[in-house]
Enzyme design. Structure first.
Site, PDB file in Angstrom:
ATOM      1  N   GLY A  35       0.819  -1.216   0.000  1.00 17.64           N
ATOM      2  CA  GLY A  35       0.000   0.000   0.000  1.00 17.64           C
ATOM      3  C   GLY A  35       0.843   1.252   0.000  1.00 17.64           C
ATOM      4  O   GLY A  35       1.863   1.337   0.678  1.00 17.64           O
TER       5      GLY A  35
ATOM      6  N   VAL B 197      19.564  -8.033  19.002  1.00 22.92           N
ATOM      7  CA  VAL B 197      19.373  -8.970  17.894  1.00 22.92           C
ATOM      8  C   VAL B 197      20.684  -9.702  17.609  1.00 22.92           C
ATOM      9  O   VAL B 197      20.723 -10.928  17.507  1.00 22.92           O
ATOM     10  CB  VAL B 197      18.878  -8.255  16.615  1.00 22.92           C
ATOM     11  CG1 VAL B 197      18.784  -9.236  15.454  1.00 22.92           C
ATOM     12  CG2 VAL B 197      17.535  -7.600  16.862  1.00 22.92           C
ATOM     13  N   ALA B 198      21.769  -8.941  17.520  1.00 27.28           N
ATOM     14  CA  ALA B 198      23.076  -9.550  17.240  1.00 27.28           C
ATOM     15  C   ALA B 198      23.446 -10.548  18.326  1.00 27.28           C
ATOM     16  O   ALA B 198      23.838 -11.684  18.040  1.00 27.28           O
ATOM     17  CB  ALA B 198      24.143  -8.461  17.142  1.00 27.28           C
ATOM     18  N   LEU B 199      23.307 -10.137  19.584  1.00 21.50           N
ATOM     19  CA  LEU B 199      23.730 -11.006  20.682  1.00 21.50           C
ATOM     20  C   LEU B 199      22.839 -12.227  20.829  1.00 21.50           C
ATOM     21  O   LEU B 199      23.314 -13.329  21.095  1.00 21.50           O
ATOM     22  CB  LEU B 199      23.802 -10.214  21.986  1.00 21.50           C
ATOM     23  CG  LEU B 199      24.819  -9.075  21.986  1.00 21.50           C
ATOM     24  CD1 LEU B 199      24.901  -8.432  23.356  1.00 21.50           C
ATOM     25  CD2 LEU B 199      26.196  -9.561  21.555  1.00 21.50           C
TER      26      LEU B 199
ATOM     27  N   GLY C 129      21.012  -2.800  13.058  1.00 22.41           N
ATOM     28  CA  GLY C 129      19.921  -1.861  13.266  1.00 22.41           C
ATOM     29  C   GLY C 129      18.814  -2.084  12.268  1.00 22.41           C
ATOM     30  O   GLY C 129      18.918  -2.918  11.366  1.00 22.41           O
TER      31      GLY C 129
ATOM     32  N   HIS D 262     -44.649   8.900  38.877  1.00 21.55           N
ATOM     33  CA  HIS D 262     -45.233   9.885  37.981  1.00 21.55           C
ATOM     34  C   HIS D 262     -46.262  10.754  38.687  1.00 21.55           C
ATOM     35  O   HIS D 262     -47.060  10.243  39.453  1.00 21.55           O
ATOM     36  CB  HIS D 262     -45.899   9.137  36.810  1.00 21.55           C
ATOM     37  CG  HIS D 262     -46.471  10.043  35.764  1.00 21.55           C
ATOM     38  ND1 HIS D 262     -45.677  10.740  34.885  1.00 21.55           N
ATOM     39  CD2 HIS D 262     -47.764  10.357  35.473  1.00 21.55           C
ATOM     40  CE1 HIS D 262     -46.459  11.460  34.088  1.00 21.55           C
ATOM     41  NE2 HIS D 262     -47.733  11.242  34.405  1.00 21.55           N
TER      42      HIS D 262
END
Lengths: 525, 426
Positions: free
Chosen positions: A195, A264-266, A355, A499
């Site tokens: 999109g 992420v790397a580790l 990254g 009422h």
């Protein structure tokens, strides 16, 4: 299916494939564009619904009726671009609130050609496969420990990468399927297309075969997430892999160089070492930037003590392919960041984890003037996740200054939908009234006002009571006791009014604020 | 030993994750026992060293009161020693009970005192009891591959939340442990081949049953070892029912300078951390000028059965009894740990529930978690509950993903709503 549509009073264009010459060819093309081999194959207002089962599912959930309903202004109340943690949670919540919602999800293949299904990063190339591979590595350690606890088996246990990856991918596929089903059940239209904005309130959706369709919506949520960054050096895109590729790699990566110092790397280096692979981590400066550095150092030490090699203060400058293969052989040339030293080493696999970049630069944001941070690509939003363009919101990893975490995206997506589509928690009933005593006295009508605020998610429990009128204190006292007992709208409705009084007006409240209907009184009640 | 058993399960999972381990993998009890016993002995030694370093005099004697300030200790050889003190702390704990009226119980059965020190595998075992001790032992014996049966007179884990207790035993039953419910043993005989023959009565049918086992493990409760203390010589009162020592909130007995802590005390949770903390606080009050009392409220604990059960606060029954059904809201969920997916483990009993007050902001009265690493999950929430956390605050906490404990902060379905509490996907 024909009977279903006829019962809905909808005219269908029916193409009987066995009655046209190119029927077989058409069936082939249908398979290409919809992944469906069988007939009937149903499309409603440019959206592929599916076969008979899916069409009935869509009917049951209300999705079919929504697709059929043509709004004057826009095709949809909400279009969500990106079917990940943030996008899906937002879309589902908006649909639960009764809105007509579409989700577009499309995975641009990685430079290595990897692709995946619905669900975004977390499910396909993030949290889930990561934790499973981490678990696989921990099991290796557990196997080792178990001998001390009396379990007896051969000393050397080998790990089979393909067995593991196949099992993990199967689980991921079941999650992809579950998400698709969940969207259908919640009446959200899902399109597997890329999109991008073409003009205000309008997007172009391009599927994998290049076919373009246009959709319009009152509001948009951008939840396109991120993709791994490359180094911008020779050989990076051709020969290196990233987390996008690792979890479905069809062969064991072998001797691996992990470039990066992020979690992420580790995490990747950690589990690869756990499988017995030769792993090196190349770090430009420090580990886990942004995290407590004492803890980061301890993490690094532990990994070093458990078989991971660290190359500190080096960055790769070139990657060359020595041999093709599964895996092949790559030569990496790296330079020190603190001098002239260079090193050269051969690896089977180079995994880049330096990254992630937001997917915001190629979705036509400039066409509608949505500002992004030019440097980071992230989208700055206000407290309510709104971009600088009022009808465009954003959620998840692409937000500037927010944690890049699945549960954060999920929660903010949900809350965003609730904020967008009305006072989600509350339903307000109100009315104007004319006290009997004021009529003959000629005092104004439509001045006295009564309203109650109900919690929609708790059986319309009354959480607020307001009256503007004579003897307000006398009226309110009794209702206060009732509220303390958990008064609900139903209980009010079940109570006979006294009422004629002012208080009785609370037993006959009908009009909600959100309906917008007129509450002015005309003449006598 | 629970860990040893869990490792058995992980070894079975491992091939699914690519580890090429031929199954089934046999277990050597002797190897495990030696390793466990060595570790325990190192802890014994560690305690001796610590006492020595802190200049605490240690006497390996069986002690009893002579009068309220004097204690007589008898060593293994019979040698006696008399010691007097300003303050005396009784921390003699408890020992497993042997069942009364069961012929052969003492001669042929063993208890938890013995099971961890067996040099040889107990083999086919009958565990008698429904306490956490019974279930934990039966659990790891099953996990190590031994034929294990649990005999219970009535309900499992009395005093714990009964819905959770059922799920615990359900899990054990579907993973190889046999249960004989509503049965009480009447006799244990030794057969010529050395096996034990147990006779029992099935209370529901009235019928008699028999079975043959290599080991019979009694786990029918623990009793305080107070008779040999000669407490009456010091004037220390005990509970007539339980023989446990009666104390006030400062851990003082009926004699002002004599204190008691731990399992020997009446009305306290029989848990290590509470005893440790109470001991420390007592010392600080006596000699450190502190006035902090031990708080026994909202103590978290975990039952280390094959599927672990962690809990803190009130059970659902207790909450309803105290506040009434209408004022209590229970949020619950059936979840599946991610680690179970790949090996296809059964997660039917993985369940969490939070018992709250219904009135906003919905104070959390109790948390119950059944699943892997239950102790790890429960600990942090226990701190929250001590702080008076509300359901709203729990809901506002972002989950850590992917974990099992995040299921607690994602609880949305109430029991009252009647909706399906099964968690589906992210």
């Amino acid at each position: 299916v024909k009977e279903l549509f006829s019962s809905l009073g909808t005219e269908c264009y029916v193409l009987e494939l066995d009655q046209v010459d190119d029927g077989a060819k058409i069936q082939e093309v249908l398979l290409e564009i919809t992944n469906q081999k069988t007939v009937p194959n149903i499309f409603v207002n440019k959206v592929h619904v599916g076969g008979c089962d899916q069409t009935f599912q869509a009917y049951q959930s209300g999705l079919l009726q929504k697709l059929l309903h043509e709004d004057s202004a826009y095709d949809y109340d909400l279009i969500v671009i990106g079917g990940g943690s943030g996008g899906l949670s937002c879309a589902k919540e908006a649909a639960i609130l009764g809105k007509k919602v579409m989700v577009l999800d499309f995975v641009v293949p990685s430079p290595q050609g990897t692709c995946w299904g619905l669900g975004g990063t977390c499910v396909n190339v993030g949290c889930i496969p990561k934790k499973l591979m981490h678990q696989a590595a921990l099991l290796g350690q557990a196997l080792h420990d178990s001998r001390k606890f009396g379990w007896e088996y051969n000393q050397q246990v080998k790990h089979n990468w393909e067995t593991m990856t196949k099992a993990i991918q199967n689980h991921i596929r079941s999650l992809n399927f579950g998400y698709g089903l969940s969207l259908r059940e919640k009446a959200v239209a899902y399109v597997n297309s890329y999109g991008e904005f073409v003009e205000h309130h309008k997007i172009k959706a391009t599927n994998k075969n290049g076919q373009e369709t246009y959709y319009t919506a009152a509001q948009f949520v951008i939840a396109t997430g991120e993709r791994p960054r490359y180094l911008g050096i020779q050989g990076d895109k051709e020969y290196c892999i990233t987390s996008d590729d690792l979890f479905s790699l069809p062969y064991c990566p072998g001797k691996t160089l992990v470039v990066g110092a992020s979690y992420v790397a580790l995490e990747c280096a950690g589990f690869l070492a756990g499988f017995g692979l030769d792993v090196t981590v190349m770090v430009r400066s420090i580990l886990l930037r942004g995290f407590d550095q004492e803890m980061a150092e301890k993490v690094g030490s532990y990994m070093e003590q458990h078989g991971v090699r660290f190359l500190w203060k080096f960055i790769p400058v070139m990657v060359q392919q020595l041999e093709k293969g599964s895996p092949g052989k790559l030569k990496v040339l790296a330079k020190s960041t603190e001098g002239t030293e260079t090193i050269e080493e051969v690896y089977n696999t180079v995994l880049l984890a330096i990254g992630r970049d937001s997917c915001t630069r190629k979705i036509g944001l400039e066409k509608i003037g949505v500002k992004i941070n030019e440097k980071s690509g992230k989208i700055p939003v206000n407290d309510v996740e709104q971009t600088n363009v009022p009808y465009v919101y954003a959620v998840g990893d692409i937000l500037e200054g927010k944690p890049e975490l699945t549960p954060v995206a999920v929660q903010s997506g949900k809350l965003l939908a609730r904020r967008l589509f009305g006072a989600s928690l509350e339903k307000i009933y109100h009315t104007l009234f004319w006290p009997l005593e004021w009529t003959v006295a000629g005092r104004e009508n439509n001045t006295c006002y009564a309203k109650i605020i109900c919690n929609k998610f708790d059986h319309d429990r009354v959480i607020g009571f307001h009256i503007l009128g004579p003897n307000a204190g006398e009226v309110t006292q009794g209702f206060a006791a009732a509220m303390k007992c958990g008064l609900t709208k139903q209980l009010l409705d079940d109570t006979i009014g006294i009422h004629p009084t002012c208080g009785e007006v609370f037993t006959t409240l009908e009009i909600t604020k959100s309906s917008g209907l007129d509450i002015t009184q005309k003449g006598c009640g | 030993m629970h860990q040893a058993a869990l490792l058995g399960g992980l070894i079975r999972d491992a091939p699914h994750y690519g580890w090429e381990v031929a199954q089934p993998v046999p277990h050597d009890w002797r190897k495990m026992a030696e390793a466990v016993q060595n570790h325990v002995k190192s802890l014994n030694w560690g305690h001796r060293v610590q006492l020595h370093d802190r200049k605490v005099k240690y006497f390996n004697v069986k002690a009893g009161f002579v009068d309220e300030h004097t204690v007589r200790g008898v060593a293994k050889g019979g040698k006696e020693i008399l010691l007097s003190a300003d303050h005396i702390v009784i921390a003699t704990g408890g020992r497993p009970r042997y069942p009364a009226h069961v012929e052969g119980a003492l001669e042929y059965g063993i208890t938890s005192d013995d099971i961890f020190w067996l040099k040889e595998s107990p083999g086919k075992t009958l565990v008698v009891g429904a306490s956490y001790v019974a279930l934990e032992c039966a659990g790891f014996l099953t996990g190590l591959g031994l034929d294990t049966t649990v005999m219970m007179r009535s309900i499992p884990l009395r005093g714990f939340d009964q819905q959770m207790s059922s799920l615990v035993t359900e899990h054990m039953a579907s993973h190889g442990t046999r249960f004989l419910r509503g049965c009480t043993p009447s006799q244990v005989r030794r057969l010529p081949d050395g096996q034990l023959q147990v006779t029992w009565e099935d209370c529901t049918t009235g019928k008699e049953g028999t079975g043959t086992f290599s080991t019979v493990l009694w786990a029918v409760g623990r009793v305080p070892d107070t008779r040999s203390l000669n407490l009456e010589k010091a004037g220390v009162d005990t509970s007539p029912n339980t023989q446990k020592i009666l104390v006030d909130s400062r851990e003082a007995t009926s004699v002002p300078h004599i204190y008691a802590i731990g399992d020997v005390v009446e009305g306290r949770p029989e848990l290590t951390p509470t005893a440790v903390m109470a001991g420390r606080l007592l010392a600080q009050r006596l000699f450190g000028g502190s006035s902090a009392l031990m708080d026994y409220d909202k103590v978290p604990t975990t039952v280390f059965t094959p599927l672990e059960y962690g809990c803190v606060g009130l059970s659902e029954e207790e909450a309803v009894a105290r506040h009434g059904q209408e004022r209590v809201e229970v949020y619950h969920a059936h979840y599946k740990p991610l680690e179970f997916t790949v090996p296809g483990r059964d997660a039917s009993q993985c369940y969490v529930k939070m018992v709250c007050l219904r009135e906003p902001p919905q104070l959390v009265l109790g948390l119950h978690f059944l699943g892997p690493n239950a102790g790890e999950v429960t600990q942090g929430f226990a701190v929250g509950i001590k702080c008076g956390v509300s359901y709203v605050q729990v809901m506002q906490t972002v989950g850590i993903h992917p974990t099992c404990s995040e299921e607690v902060v994602k609880l949305r379905i109430s029991k009252r709503s009647g909706l399906d509490p099964t968690v589906t996907g992210c």
